[in-house]
Design a protein around this motif. Structure first.
Motif, PDB file in Angstrom:
ATOM      1  N   GLY A 107      63.470  35.518  13.850  1.00  0.00           N
ATOM      2  CA  GLY A 107      64.324  34.380  15.427  1.00  0.00           C
ATOM      3  C   GLY A 107      64.665  35.393  15.975  1.00  0.00           C
ATOM      4  N   HIS A 108      65.599  36.057  15.768  1.00  0.00           N
ATOM      5  CA  HIS A 108      66.654  36.885  16.605  1.00  0.00           C
ATOM      6  C   HIS A 108      65.779  38.192  17.328  1.00  0.00           C
ATOM      7  CE1 HIS A 108      70.779  35.967  15.201  1.00  0.00           C
ATOM      8  NE2 HIS A 108      70.452  34.753  15.972  1.00  0.00           N
ATOM      9  N   ARG A 109      66.096  39.157  18.123  1.00  0.00           N
ATOM     10  CA  ARG A 109      64.811  39.811  18.535  1.00  0.00           C
ATOM     11  C   ARG A 109      65.859  41.464  18.672  1.00  0.00           C
ATOM     12  NH1 ARG A 109      60.296  37.933  22.045  1.00  0.00           N
ATOM     13  NH2 ARG A 109      60.562  36.459  22.438  1.00  0.00           N
ATOM     14  N   VAL A 110      65.023  43.044  19.043  1.00  0.00           N
ATOM     15  CA  VAL A 110      65.540  44.022  18.387  1.00  0.00           C
ATOM     16  C   VAL A 110      66.126  44.425  19.104  1.00  0.00           C
ATOM     17  CG1 VAL A 110      64.598  46.150  18.343  1.00  0.00           C
ATOM     18  CG2 VAL A 110      62.825  44.914  17.717  1.00  0.00           C
ATOM     19  N   GLY A 111      66.392  43.487  20.823  1.00  0.00           N
ATOM     20  CA  GLY A 111      67.513  43.993  20.998  1.00  0.00           C
ATOM     21  C   GLY A 111      69.409  43.532  21.007  1.00  0.00           C
ATOM     22  N   ASP A 112      68.763  42.420  20.564  1.00  0.00           N
ATOM     23  CA  ASP A 112      70.074  41.930  19.840  1.00  0.00           C
ATOM     24  C   ASP A 112      70.330  42.930  18.981  1.00  0.00           C
ATOM     25  OD1 ASP A 112      69.238  39.462  21.071  1.00  0.00           O
ATOM     26  OD2 ASP A 112      68.783  38.839  19.495  1.00  0.00           O
ATOM     27  N   ILE A 113      70.034  43.867  17.295  1.00  0.00           N
ATOM     28  CA  ILE A 113      70.550  44.708  17.092  1.00  0.00           C
ATOM     29  C   ILE A 113      71.174  45.711  17.834  1.00  0.00           C
ATOM     30  CG2 ILE A 113      69.971  46.200  15.587  1.00  0.00           C
ATOM     31  CD1 ILE A 113      67.628  44.861  14.983  1.00  0.00           C
ATOM     32  N   GLY A 114      70.830  46.717  18.808  1.00  0.00           N
ATOM     33  CA  GLY A 114      71.435  47.423  20.087  1.00  0.00           C
ATOM     34  C   GLY A 114      72.570  46.785  20.563  1.00  0.00           C
ATOM     35  N   ALA A 115      72.272  45.499  21.569  1.00  0.00           N
ATOM     36  CA  ALA A 115      73.588  44.741  22.228  1.00  0.00           C
ATOM     37  C   ALA A 115      74.893  44.990  21.099  1.00  0.00           C
ATOM     38  CB  ALA A 115      73.208  43.656  22.436  1.00  0.00           C
ATOM     39  N   THR A 116      74.424  45.029  19.773  1.00  0.00           N
ATOM     40  CA  THR A 116      75.756  44.978  18.806  1.00  0.00           C
ATOM     41  C   THR A 116      76.565  45.720  18.558  1.00  0.00           C
ATOM     42  OG1 THR A 116      74.787  41.944  17.269  1.00  0.00           O
ATOM     43  CG2 THR A 116      76.324  43.731  16.659  1.00  0.00           C
ATOM     44  N   ILE A 117      75.903  46.415  18.230  1.00  0.00           N
ATOM     45  CA  ILE A 117      76.277  48.155  17.837  1.00  0.00           C
ATOM     46  C   ILE A 117      77.172  48.492  19.783  1.00  0.00           C
ATOM     47  CG2 ILE A 117      75.412  50.592  17.562  1.00  0.00           C
ATOM     48  CD1 ILE A 117      72.769  49.562  15.934  1.00  0.00           C
ATOM     49  N   VAL A 129      75.062  57.187  21.175  1.00  0.00           N
ATOM     50  CA  VAL A 129      74.417  58.239  22.292  1.00  0.00           C
ATOM     51  C   VAL A 129      72.335  57.599  22.212  1.00  0.00           C
ATOM     52  CG1 VAL A 129      73.189  60.189  21.121  1.00  0.00           C
ATOM     53  CG2 VAL A 129      74.924  59.782  20.023  1.00  0.00           C
ATOM     54  N   GLU A 130      72.337  57.265  23.519  1.00  0.00           N
ATOM     55  CA  GLU A 130      71.409  56.726  23.609  1.00  0.00           C
ATOM     56  C   GLU A 130      69.951  57.491  24.081  1.00  0.00           C
ATOM     57  OE1 GLU A 130      70.258  53.915  28.259  1.00  0.00           O
ATOM     58  OE2 GLU A 130      72.176  55.415  28.361  1.00  0.00           O
ATOM     59  N   GLY A 131      68.863  56.248  24.021  1.00  0.00           N
ATOM     60  CA  GLY A 131      67.456  57.444  23.177  1.00  0.00           C
ATOM     61  C   GLY A 131      67.370  57.021  22.108  1.00  0.00           C
ATOM     62  N   LEU A 132      68.958  57.247  21.147  1.00  0.00           N
ATOM     63  CA  LEU A 132      68.094  57.241  19.847  1.00  0.00           C
ATOM     64  C   LEU A 132      68.538  55.935  18.944  1.00  0.00           C
ATOM     65  CD1 LEU A 132      70.327  60.744  18.996  1.00  0.00           C
ATOM     66  CD2 LEU A 132      68.012  60.401  19.957  1.00  0.00           C
ATOM     67  N   GLY A 133      67.585  56.105  17.893  1.00  0.00           N
ATOM     68  CA  GLY A 133      67.891  54.616  17.433  1.00  0.00           C
ATOM     69  C   GLY A 133      67.133  54.392  15.917  1.00  0.00           C
ATOM     70  N   GLY A 134      66.624  52.918  15.613  1.00  0.00           N
ATOM     71  CA  GLY A 134      66.287  52.736  14.382  1.00  0.00           C
ATOM     72  C   GLY A 134      64.201  52.737  14.692  1.00  0.00           C
ATOM     73  N   HIS A 135      63.831  52.547  13.148  1.00  0.00           N
ATOM     74  CA  HIS A 135      62.201  52.564  13.324  1.00  0.00           C
ATOM     75  C   HIS A 135      61.841  50.812  12.910  1.00  0.00           C
ATOM     76  CE1 HIS A 135      62.657  54.725  10.196  1.00  0.00           C
ATOM     77  NE2 HIS A 135      63.685  55.266  10.981  1.00  0.00           N
ATOM     78  N   LYS A 150      71.480  50.758  21.487  1.00  0.00           N
ATOM     79  CA  LYS A 150      71.778  50.758  22.922  1.00  0.00           C
ATOM     80  C   LYS A 150      70.709  49.254  23.691  1.00  0.00           C
ATOM     81  CE  LYS A 150      74.468  51.927  27.479  1.00  0.00           C
ATOM     82  NZ  LYS A 150      75.094  53.580  27.581  1.00  0.00           N
ATOM     83  N   ASN A 151      71.019  48.431  24.378  1.00  0.00           N
ATOM     84  CA  ASN A 151      70.143  46.842  24.789  1.00  0.00           C
ATOM     85  C   ASN A 151      70.931  46.339  24.746  1.00  0.00           C
ATOM     86  OD1 ASN A 151      67.843  46.211  24.888  1.00  0.00           O
ATOM     87  ND2 ASN A 151      66.571  47.000  22.896  1.00  0.00           N
ATOM     88  N   ARG A 152      70.005  45.130  25.227  1.00  0.00           N
ATOM     89  CA  ARG A 152      70.588  43.798  25.789  1.00  0.00           C
ATOM     90  C   ARG A 152      70.546  42.426  24.798  1.00  0.00           C
ATOM     91  NH1 ARG A 152      69.885  43.916  32.402  1.00  0.00           N
ATOM     92  NH2 ARG A 152      71.653  46.147  32.548  1.00  0.00           N
ATOM     93  N   TRP A 153      70.624  42.195  24.448  1.00  0.00           N
ATOM     94  CA  TRP A 153      70.630  40.743  24.211  1.00  0.00           C
ATOM     95  C   TRP A 153      69.495  39.593  24.876  1.00  0.00           C
ATOM     96  CZ3 TRP A 153      73.508  39.691  20.110  1.00  0.00           C
ATOM     97  CH2 TRP A 153      75.243  40.151  19.541  1.00  0.00           C
ATOM     98  N   GLY A 154      68.327  39.226  23.399  1.00  0.00           N
ATOM     99  CA  GLY A 154      66.902  38.703  23.651  1.00  0.00           C
ATOM    100  C   GLY A 154      66.460  39.761  24.042  1.00  0.00           C
ATOM    101  N   ARG A 155      66.027  41.075  24.369  1.00  0.00           N
ATOM    102  CA  ARG A 155      65.340  41.806  24.700  1.00  0.00           C
ATOM    103  C   ARG A 155      64.451  42.515  23.433  1.00  0.00           C
ATOM    104  NH1 ARG A 155      66.072  44.276  29.750  1.00  0.00           N
ATOM    105  NH2 ARG A 155      66.759  42.611  31.142  1.00  0.00           N
ATOM    106  N   GLY A 156      63.001  42.669  23.740  1.00  0.00           N
ATOM    107  CA  GLY A 156      62.583  43.470  23.087  1.00  0.00           C
ATOM    108  C   GLY A 156      61.519  42.332  21.575  1.00  0.00           C
ATOM    109  N   PRO A 157      60.741  42.925  21.052  1.00  0.00           N
ATOM    110  CA  PRO A 157      60.038  41.932  19.805  1.00  0.00           C
ATOM    111  C   PRO A 157      61.356  41.128  19.079  1.00  0.00           C
ATOM    112  CG  PRO A 157      59.734  44.684  19.793  1.00  0.00           C
ATOM    113  CD  PRO A 157      60.861  44.088  21.065  1.00  0.00           C
ATOM    114  N   MET A 158      60.172  40.113  18.957  1.00  0.00           N
ATOM    115  CA  MET A 158      60.645  39.441  17.831  1.00  0.00           C
ATOM    116  C   MET A 158      61.119  39.296  16.760  1.00  0.00           C
ATOM    117  SD  MET A 158      61.754  35.652  18.179  1.00  0.00           S
ATOM    118  CE  MET A 158      61.634  35.101  18.910  1.00  0.00           C
TER     119      MET A 158
END
Length: 220
Positions: A107-117, A129-135, A150-158
């Motif tokens: 129910g959350h989005r991928v962007g929530d992970i980066g925003a939290t970190i 470090v921008e541009g690097l991340g998980g998968h 590094k992202n914003r809340w509510g962005r990216g795939p569900m």
């Protein structure tokens, strides 16, 4: 370390997925684990010439294929006694992983992970470090979706129940500017200050995600 890791992996019927992995910047990865020391953020190549010293930190990243499925995990170790500043960076990065896992639920989005970190790192005075991340991870080591740190809340795939992803914050003490080593693999901080990397493979669930990898046997 690399020889020990590969022997252990193969003795248990698995295959090291990093060995031979292609790179757009260099040859195939020559080792079974990544060993990134001090200001090497990620993808460090193990070398016989690298001698660890008291006060160093080293992240050991390992991926395997077993019974048709992949696993991926990383832990940053202290070598002897490290500075208080370095110890705090390790604590912050590990806690950012825990916080990211807590929001990686259906129910959350991928962007929530980066925003939290990113928010937690910045609150503690560090940079992501921008541009690097998980998968995503499954039958292949790297699958969609990309999980930016590094992202914003509510962005990216569900995020959906049953998705397998690897979450891996990479946080630096100083500038977030990075460069590529001549070997085409190691990514380093420009300012030479330390970088820390932790990673878990998880399954997204409703309410609380399931962590598949484990740090329980690590004493540091």
């Amino acid at each position: 370390m690399d020889r020990i890791a590969e022997e252990f992996i193969r003795d248990h019927g698995a295959t090291p997925t990093f060995k031979g992995y292609p790179s757009p910047f260099g040859g195939p990865f020559p080792a079974s684990i990544c060993t990134s020391v001090n200001n090497v953020v990620v993808h460090g190549i193990p070398s016989e010439s690298d001698v660890l010293e008291d006060g160093d930190i080293i992240s050991v990243d390992c991926g395997v294929l077993l019974n048709g499925y992949c696993g991926d995990s990383c832990y940053t170790f202290k070598v002897g006694e490290v500075s208080r500043d370095t110890a705090l960076l390790l604590e912050t990065t590990l806690e950012s992983l825990r916080k990211a896992i807590s929001v990686a639920v259906a129910g959350h989005r991928v962007g929530d992970i980066g925003a939290t970190i990113n928010r937690f790192a910045r609150e503690k005075g560090y940079r992501v470090v921008e541009g690097l991340g998980g998968h995503g991870i499954g039958r292949e080591m790297h699958e969609d979706p990309f999980i930016p740190n590094k992202n914003r809340w509510g962005r990216g795939p569900m995020l959906k129940d049953g998705m397998c992803i690897a979450i891996e914050p990479m946080i630096v003490m100083g500038s977030d500017e990075i460069g590529l080593l001549p070997d085409g693999w190691g990514i380093v901080t420009f300012d030479g200050r330390p970088a820390v990397h932790f990673e878990h493979t998880i399954v997204v669930r409703r309410g609380q995600s399931e962590v598949l990898s484990s740090f329980k046997d690590i004493v540091n």
